[in-house]
Design a protein around this motif. Structure first.
Motif, PDB file in Angstrom:
ATOM      1  N   SER A  23      14.845  -8.418  -7.088  1.00  0.00           N
ATOM      2  CA  SER A  23      15.190  -9.572  -7.922  1.00  0.00           C
ATOM      3  C   SER A  23      13.974 -10.075  -8.681  1.00  0.00           C
ATOM      4  O   SER A  23      14.051 -10.396  -9.867  1.00  0.00           O
ATOM      5  CB  SER A  23      15.775 -10.697  -7.056  1.00  0.00           C
ATOM      6  OG  SER A  23      16.997 -10.319  -6.476  1.00  0.00           O
ATOM      7  N   GLU A  24      12.832 -10.134  -7.997  1.00  0.00           N
ATOM      8  CA  GLU A  24      11.604 -10.605  -8.634  1.00  0.00           C
ATOM      9  C   GLU A  24      11.178  -9.641  -9.740  1.00  0.00           C
ATOM     10  O   GLU A  24      10.731 -10.060 -10.812  1.00  0.00           O
ATOM     11  CB  GLU A  24      10.496 -10.743  -7.592  1.00  0.00           C
ATOM     12  CG  GLU A  24       9.201 -11.328  -8.135  1.00  0.00           C
ATOM     13  CD  GLU A  24       9.383 -12.720  -8.728  1.00  0.00           C
ATOM     14  OE1 GLU A  24       8.701 -13.018  -9.733  1.00  0.00           O
ATOM     15  OE2 GLU A  24      10.211 -13.489  -8.195  1.00  0.00           O
ATOM     16  N   THR A  25      11.344  -8.338  -9.489  1.00  0.00           N
ATOM     17  CA  THR A  25      11.001  -7.336 -10.509  1.00  0.00           C
ATOM     18  C   THR A  25      11.879  -7.501 -11.742  1.00  0.00           C
ATOM     19  O   THR A  25      11.388  -7.440 -12.878  1.00  0.00           O
ATOM     20  CB  THR A  25      11.163  -5.918  -9.942  1.00  0.00           C
ATOM     21  OG1 THR A  25      10.267  -5.751  -8.834  1.00  0.00           O
ATOM     22  CG2 THR A  25      10.854  -4.869 -11.003  1.00  0.00           C
ATOM     23  N   GLN A  29      10.677  -8.482 -15.551  1.00  0.00           N
ATOM     24  CA  GLN A  29      11.022  -7.642 -16.700  1.00  0.00           C
ATOM     25  C   GLN A  29      11.735  -8.449 -17.785  1.00  0.00           C
ATOM     26  O   GLN A  29      11.450  -8.278 -18.976  1.00  0.00           O
ATOM     27  CB  GLN A  29      11.906  -6.483 -16.244  1.00  0.00           C
ATOM     28  CG  GLN A  29      11.181  -5.456 -15.386  1.00  0.00           C
ATOM     29  CD  GLN A  29      12.115  -4.421 -14.787  1.00  0.00           C
ATOM     30  OE1 GLN A  29      13.330  -4.636 -14.713  1.00  0.00           O
ATOM     31  NE2 GLN A  29      11.555  -3.302 -14.340  1.00  0.00           N
ATOM     32  N   GLN A  30      12.638  -9.334 -17.379  1.00  0.00           N
ATOM     33  CA  GLN A  30      13.356 -10.171 -18.338  1.00  0.00           C
ATOM     34  C   GLN A  30      12.397 -11.102 -19.077  1.00  0.00           C
ATOM     35  O   GLN A  30      12.489 -11.266 -20.299  1.00  0.00           O
ATOM     36  CB  GLN A  30      14.439 -10.974 -17.626  1.00  0.00           C
ATOM     37  CG  GLN A  30      15.601 -10.134 -17.112  1.00  0.00           C
ATOM     38  CD  GLN A  30      16.486 -10.882 -16.137  1.00  0.00           C
ATOM     39  OE1 GLN A  30      16.196 -12.005 -15.740  1.00  0.00           O
ATOM     40  NE2 GLN A  30      17.586 -10.253 -15.744  1.00  0.00           N
ATOM     41  N   ILE A  31      11.469 -11.706 -18.341  1.00  0.00           N
ATOM     42  CA  ILE A  31      10.489 -12.604 -18.957  1.00  0.00           C
ATOM     43  C   ILE A  31       9.615 -11.841 -19.947  1.00  0.00           C
ATOM     44  O   ILE A  31       9.351 -12.313 -21.062  1.00  0.00           O
ATOM     45  CB  ILE A  31       9.624 -13.280 -17.872  1.00  0.00           C
ATOM     46  CG1 ILE A  31      10.467 -14.309 -17.102  1.00  0.00           C
ATOM     47  CG2 ILE A  31       8.399 -13.950 -18.490  1.00  0.00           C
ATOM     48  CD1 ILE A  31       9.774 -14.884 -15.881  1.00  0.00           C
ATOM     49  N   ASN A  32       9.176 -10.663 -19.560  1.00  0.00           N
ATOM     50  CA  ASN A  32       8.330  -9.869 -20.454  1.00  0.00           C
ATOM     51  C   ASN A  32       9.071  -9.486 -21.733  1.00  0.00           C
ATOM     52  O   ASN A  32       8.486  -9.480 -22.826  1.00  0.00           O
ATOM     53  CB  ASN A  32       7.835  -8.618 -19.733  1.00  0.00           C
ATOM     54  CG  ASN A  32       6.767  -8.933 -18.690  1.00  0.00           C
ATOM     55  OD1 ASN A  32       6.080  -9.953 -18.780  1.00  0.00           O
ATOM     56  ND2 ASN A  32       6.628  -8.067 -17.699  1.00  0.00           N
ATOM     57  N   PRO A 309      26.628 -10.481  -8.371  1.00  0.00           N
ATOM     58  CA  PRO A 309      25.308  -9.834  -8.303  1.00  0.00           C
ATOM     59  C   PRO A 309      24.441 -10.143  -9.524  1.00  0.00           C
ATOM     60  O   PRO A 309      23.223 -10.265  -9.416  1.00  0.00           O
ATOM     61  CB  PRO A 309      25.660  -8.338  -8.247  1.00  0.00           C
ATOM     62  CG  PRO A 309      27.047  -8.285  -7.700  1.00  0.00           C
ATOM     63  CD  PRO A 309      27.729  -9.521  -8.215  1.00  0.00           C
ATOM     64  N   GLU A 310      25.074 -10.311 -10.689  1.00  0.00           N
ATOM     65  CA  GLU A 310      24.314 -10.536 -11.920  1.00  0.00           C
ATOM     66  C   GLU A 310      23.661 -11.917 -11.984  1.00  0.00           C
ATOM     67  O   GLU A 310      22.781 -12.146 -12.821  1.00  0.00           O
ATOM     68  CB  GLU A 310      25.224 -10.361 -13.142  1.00  0.00           C
ATOM     69  CG  GLU A 310      25.829  -8.976 -13.280  1.00  0.00           C
ATOM     70  CD  GLU A 310      27.197  -8.877 -12.609  1.00  0.00           C
ATOM     71  OE1 GLU A 310      27.995  -8.022 -13.034  1.00  0.00           O
ATOM     72  OE2 GLU A 310      27.465  -9.656 -11.668  1.00  0.00           O
ATOM     73  N   GLU A 311      24.116 -12.842 -11.149  1.00  0.00           N
ATOM     74  CA  GLU A 311      23.550 -14.200 -11.213  1.00  0.00           C
ATOM     75  C   GLU A 311      22.071 -14.195 -10.840  1.00  0.00           C
ATOM     76  O   GLU A 311      21.262 -14.894 -11.446  1.00  0.00           O
ATOM     77  CB  GLU A 311      24.333 -15.142 -10.298  1.00  0.00           C
ATOM     78  CG  GLU A 311      25.731 -15.449 -10.790  1.00  0.00           C
ATOM     79  CD  GLU A 311      26.446 -16.441  -9.896  1.00  0.00           C
ATOM     80  OE1 GLU A 311      26.033 -17.621  -9.870  1.00  0.00           O
ATOM     81  OE2 GLU A 311      27.407 -16.046  -9.206  1.00  0.00           O
TER      82      GLU A 311
END
Length: 354
Positions: A23-25, A29-32, A309-311
């Motif tokens: 989840s952290e990964t 990735q989303q932030i980047n 799961p997507e939340e």
């Protein structure tokens, strides 16, 4: 047996750690990706030949929002109410006293109070909340607007140059809005909030138009809305569910706090609307909601289920959910559905608004 149980627990802990790591990964990735989009947009501005004035506006806006996000981030886990109203209201005026009383009650109940940080109603809100429970979004004007003495010099005060960035923060960061009587600015803020909620550009939250006891400022506006906007079919009757007019502080507080009795929050996961709940609802209530609110679905049914799961929000994973394919049009009806959840019965669905 005990040894086997211990081994099982270790495997479960490992699975949990792996899940959190994944989840952290994903979040990183989303932030980047989003940061890359910001950089790409900045580069395109240069290629497009944006003027110095355009670039100055964008740079200053981004700078203001970045700083405001920084100030508000530590308080994201605490409910907040935004109070709007005239900067020219004197301390002895009943509207000032109503705003102060409202803020006092909300802060005692664990809420933070956001105002425009100026005088009048804004000062009343901060005075009632106390400095420790006050957040301020001041607008820099050549006249009239200066930070009130309660919030002046506080780390939770943000000074802003643009009205649009300031209004974005008012609405983005709060869980309820209370409007007391005011001038052009207050009317602008009240109608913008109503428009954002009515069009689904902001998640539904309580909007209260509060007069002092016996006051008619908002009642006159409500009469105009009913006699002109509704009569001429410019709004629907369910839109009246999106706001409450009252001249009693106790009723304003109840309207806000009752909204979060069962309802917690909402978000969209692709085309699905996920309504998070503080606690499960009964099967009879779920069945009644399915029948009553079938008209707001684009397809499918209303389901009671666990987190999708997507939340990917571990802190909210334990909350039960209602999941539905909402048509994204009938926001007034959606507010009534939330009222039914909070009431634990279908009585709110039988209310008449006109």
């Amino acid at each position: 047996m005990l040894k086997g149980d211990g081994a099982l627990s270790r495997f479960e802990d490992t699975d949990s750690d792996d899940s959190e790591s994944r989840s952290e990964t994903r979040r990183t990735q989303q932030i980047n990706r989003l940061l890359d989009q910001i950089r790409e947009t900045a580069e395109k501005l240069q290629k497009d030949g944006a003027t110095r004035g355009d670039l100055k506006l964008l740079a200053r806006s981004l700078k203001e929002l970045r700083y405001a996000f920084k100030i508000f981030t530590p308080f994201r886990g605490t409910r907040k109410v935004t109070i709007f109203g005239s900067a020219r209201t004197h301390r002895e005026h009943p509207n000032y006293k109503a705003a102060e009383q409202l803020a006092t009650t909300m802060s005692q109940d664990g809420w933070l109070v956001i105002t425009g940080a100026g005088g009048g109603i804004m000062e009343a809100g901060h005075r009632g909340a106390g400095r420790q429970n006050a957040l301020g979004l001041n607008i820099m004007l050549p006249f009239e607007q200066r930070a009130n003495p309660i919030i002046h010099g506080d780390d939770k005060l943000v000074n802003m140059n643009y009205f649009f960035t300031r209004k974005l923060m008012f609405v983005k960061e709060c869980d309820a809005v209370v409007c007391l009587p005011g001038g052009f600015g207050t009317m602008d803020e009240a109608f913008e909030v109503l428009t954002l909620v009515q069009t689904g550009k902001r998640d539904i939250f309580p909007i209260v138009l509060l007069d002092a006891p016996g006051g008619t400022y908002w009642k006159k506006l409500d009469d105009f809305i009913r006699e002109s906007l509704y009569h001429d079919a410019m709004i629907s009757k369910e839109d009246f569910a999106l706001y409450r007019v009252t001249d009693r502080v106790e009723e304003a507080v109840s309207e806000i706090e009752q909204f979060y009795k069962v309802y917690h929050s909402m978000r969209y996961v692709r085309k699905k609307l996920v309504i998070r709940l503080q606690k499960p609802i009964s099967t009879p209530l779920l069945e009644a909601i399915r029948v009553e609110f079938n008209d707001i679905l684009s397809e499918g049914d209303i389901e009671l289920r666990d987190a999708l799961p997507e939340e990917d929000e571990p802190e909210l994973e334990s909350l039960p959910r209602l999941v539905l394919m909402f048509n994204r049009r009938n926001l007034g009806r959606l507010r009534i559905l939330i009222d039914c959840l909070n009431a634990g019965n279908m009585e709110p669905a039988s209310r008449t608004f006109v």
